[in-house]
Every structure is written in structure tokens, then in C-alpha cells.
Design an enzyme around this catalytic site. Structure first.
Site, mmCIF file in Angstrom:
data_model
loop_
_atom_site.group_PDB
_atom_site.id
_atom_site.type_symbol
_atom_site.label_atom_id
_atom_site.label_comp_id
_atom_site.label_asym_id
_atom_site.label_seq_id
_atom_site.Cartn_x
_atom_site.Cartn_y
_atom_site.Cartn_z
ATOM 1 N N ASP A 133 0.832 -1.205 0.000
ATOM 2 C CA ASP A 133 0.000 0.000 0.000
ATOM 3 C C ASP A 133 0.866 1.255 0.000
ATOM 4 O OD1 ASP A 133 -2.829 1.235 0.549
ATOM 5 O OD2 ASP A 133 -1.491 2.202 1.990
ATOM 6 N N TYR A 174 2.760 10.359 -0.359
ATOM 7 C CA TYR A 174 3.845 9.895 0.504
ATOM 8 C C TYR A 174 5.185 10.326 -0.086
ATOM 9 C CZ TYR A 174 0.296 6.820 2.611
ATOM 10 O OH TYR A 174 -0.836 6.315 3.219
ATOM 11 N N PRO A 218 -2.675 -0.266 12.808
ATOM 12 C CA PRO A 218 -3.212 -1.282 13.715
ATOM 13 C C PRO A 218 -2.399 -1.425 14.985
ATOM 14 C CG PRO A 218 -2.013 -2.322 11.929
ATOM 15 C CD PRO A 218 -2.097 -0.866 11.585
ATOM 16 N N ARG A 236 10.224 5.479 16.125
ATOM 17 C CA ARG A 236 9.432 6.453 15.369
ATOM 18 C C ARG A 236 9.203 7.724 16.175
ATOM 19 N NH1 ARG A 236 4.209 4.887 11.821
ATOM 20 N NH2 ARG A 236 5.938 3.901 10.747
#
Length: 315
Positions: free
Chosen positions: A49, A54, A202, A223
């Protein structure tokens, strides 16, 4: 790896899919991104995906190069449009849909996109124009199927009501143990109309992996500490949320899996979810997350996890 049918389409997609938001072409170096992609494909993840926004095309361009040489029918490729690519190029008008699909095809170095998705709803364009243009893209062979991301139930109903147009087969909402909003209306409405969920975040931006501990600084390579990738994690980075996540650890241990696998298996317990999108910066993360596919976990453990997550809302 287990596979599920994507809505009323003929696509069989892996329960775990690889996303490229904030990673490919942006926050992860090309060689590391390539290693993650190769590992994903090698272990049976067939669904990739991305989106034109992006990295302003950088993620699509990376994938175009990295997927070159692989049989086109060995993977399912999804991309999106809506957000501004330039000052004047945004939205879901017929002009933009036809322009952006061609640009994405060029960057992805492919003749067709398996799933072309509306990244958001466009209030400035009549839904009839959007649906007719998307149908034109499918009928021309440039895309096989269409989907949407983060549409309201009314948006979905309005699209379904447009006569003579191609129907959506997928919805891409945020969905996790810490964000269950789609359960109220989007999932039931989708299930009744041949639309599957492909869920993003998720693992709640990585918080449900358990890597972040209450009262402790985030790991330096995570992150949360990245300027490129950490902008959306703040709402989960508080001791109330992190403390609740700590309470999930014993449940995952009892289930015999990692916390990340437990959280992904919880998402996949929902029959209307076709795939859960993961992000990765290292191949071992891909391995760990992919192992959630096909896990059989006692529903009682999930019920306990839901009660813990609900306590955050009440706090």
C-alpha cells in the site's frame, strides 16, 4: 501467511500488508526499505500500500524501482490520491483523477494499479463526478478496483447511490485496540455492501508493540524520536496510554505471542478486515508482525484487552 478476499473483488490479499507511509522514500534509507520489501514478499505478504502524497511521489518512485523485475501478478499494488501534490493539484475531480492516476502509473512503473483509493472525501467535487471518473479509470484498465480511506458513513452511502458506476471494494480506516471508531457504522455498512477494511495504524503508530514505557524516554531509534516519522504519535505518548499497554503484556504472554502479534491478531479477529497494514524499518519487524497471520487466540484474552483499552477512555 493467510489470505482474505478483498470485498466483492477477485483480489486475495495477505492478512498482513506492507505500507509505505512515513517510511519508503521518506524516513527509511533506500537499502533498508528495499530489505523490508524483499523480506515481506519472500514470506508471503503480497499486498503493498502506498499513496502519491507519501514523500510527494517518493514512495511510489521507490516502489517502482524496487518491484521492477518481479512478476506483476505476484503482488497486489494499491495507491491513493486526494492530498495536494502541487498548489493546484488536489482533490477528486475528474481532471485530477485522470491526471494523478497517470502520474502514479509512471512512478510505479506499471500498466495498472490493483486498488486505486480516494485518500479522503472531496467536499468540493460532486460525488457523481468522482465516481464517474473512477469508473472511467477502471474501465480503461488503469486500475482494477477502487477504494476509499476515512470516509464517513454518509460519504459511503452517497457513493453507493450513484447509478451506473463501479463499486468500491475497500475501506481504509484507522483501527486498533486504541482506536475502535470504525466499529460503530463503517464496518457494518461496508460488510453489507461488499466492502472490506484495510486498516492503517493497527499498532497505534508502534505504541502497541510495547517499545514505549511509561516514565521512560523513547528508544533513540524509534518512530517517536524521528522528525520524519514521529509527527502522528503524540496522542498515544502519555503515561495513561502507555500504562494500559503495559497491562496488555501478560495477555500476550499467555497467548504465546509478542504484544505486536497480539494487537494485530485482535484487528484480524474482525471478519470484515481483509488486511492490516504495517510499517517497517527493519526486516525483523516484518517477520514479527507477519507471524500474527493465522494466530488462534482465546477470545477471553481479547475481551480482557478490550476492557483495559476502554479504561483509557474512562480515565
Amino acid at each position: 501467511m493467510k489470505y482474505r478476499r478483498l470485498g466483492d473483488s477477485d483480489l486475495q490479499v495477505s492478512e498482513i500488508s506492507l505500507g509505505s507511509w512515513l517510511t519508503f522514500g521518506v524516513g527509511v534509507e533506500a537499502d533498508k526499505a528495499r530489505a523490508c520489501l524483499d523480506r515481506a514478499l519472500d514470506i508471503g505478504i503480497n499486498f503493498i500500500d502506498t499513496a502519491n502524497i507519501y514523500g510527494r511521489g517518493a514512495a511510489e518512485s521507490f516502489l517502482g524501482g524496487a518491484l521492477a523485475g518481479r512478476p506483476r501478478d505476484s503482488y497486489v499494488l494499491a495507491t491513493k490520491l486526494f492530498f495536494p501534490m502541487t498548489e493546484n493539484d488536489r482533490g477528486l475531480s475528474r481532471t485530477q483523477i485522470l491526471k494523478q492516476v497517470d502520474a502514479s502509473l509512471t512512478r510505479l512503473k506499471t500498466d495498472y494499479i490493483d486498488l486505486y483509493q480516494c485518500h479522503r472525501y472531496d467536499d468540493e467535487t460532486p460525488i457523481e463526478e468522482t465516481m464517474e471518473a473512477l469508473s472511467e479509470v477502471v474501465r480503461s484498465g488503469k486500475a482494477r478496483h477502487i477504494g476509499f480511506s476515512e470516509w464517513t458513513p454518509q460519504n459511503i452511502r452517497d457513493a453507493l447511490a450513484v447509478p451506473g458506476t463501479v463499486k468500491f471494494v475497500s475501506s481504509q480506516p484507522q483501527y486498533s485496540l486504541l482506536w475502535r471508531a470504525p466499529e460503530a457504522e463503517v464496518i457494518p455498512l461496508s460488510a453489507a455492501n461488499g466492502i472490506s477494511q484495510i486498516v492503517w495504524s493497527p499498532l497505534a503508530q508502534g505504541v502497541l508493540t510495547g517499545k514505549y514505557r511509561p516514565g521512560e524516554a523513547p528508544p533513540p531509534d524509534s518512530r517517536a524520536t524521528s522528525d520524519q516519522m514521529g509527527g502522528f504519535i503524540d496522542r498515544f505518548m502519555n503515561d495513561t496510554v502507555l500504562g494500559a499497554v503495559e497491562q496488555l503484556r501478560p495477555l500476550a504472554a499467555e497467548a504465546g505471542c509478542t504484544l505486536a502479534q497480539f494487537a494485530l491478531a485482535w484487528v484480524l479477529r474482525e471478519p470484515n478486515v481483509a488486511s492490516a497494514i504495517i510499517g517497517a524499518s527493519r526486516p525483523e519487524q516484518v517477520d514479527d508482525n507477519a507471524a500474527a497471520s493465522g494466530l488462534s487466540i482465546d477470545p477471553a484474552l481479547f475481551e480482557k484487552a478490550e476492557a483495559i483499552a476502554a479504561s483509557i477512555v474512562r480515565a
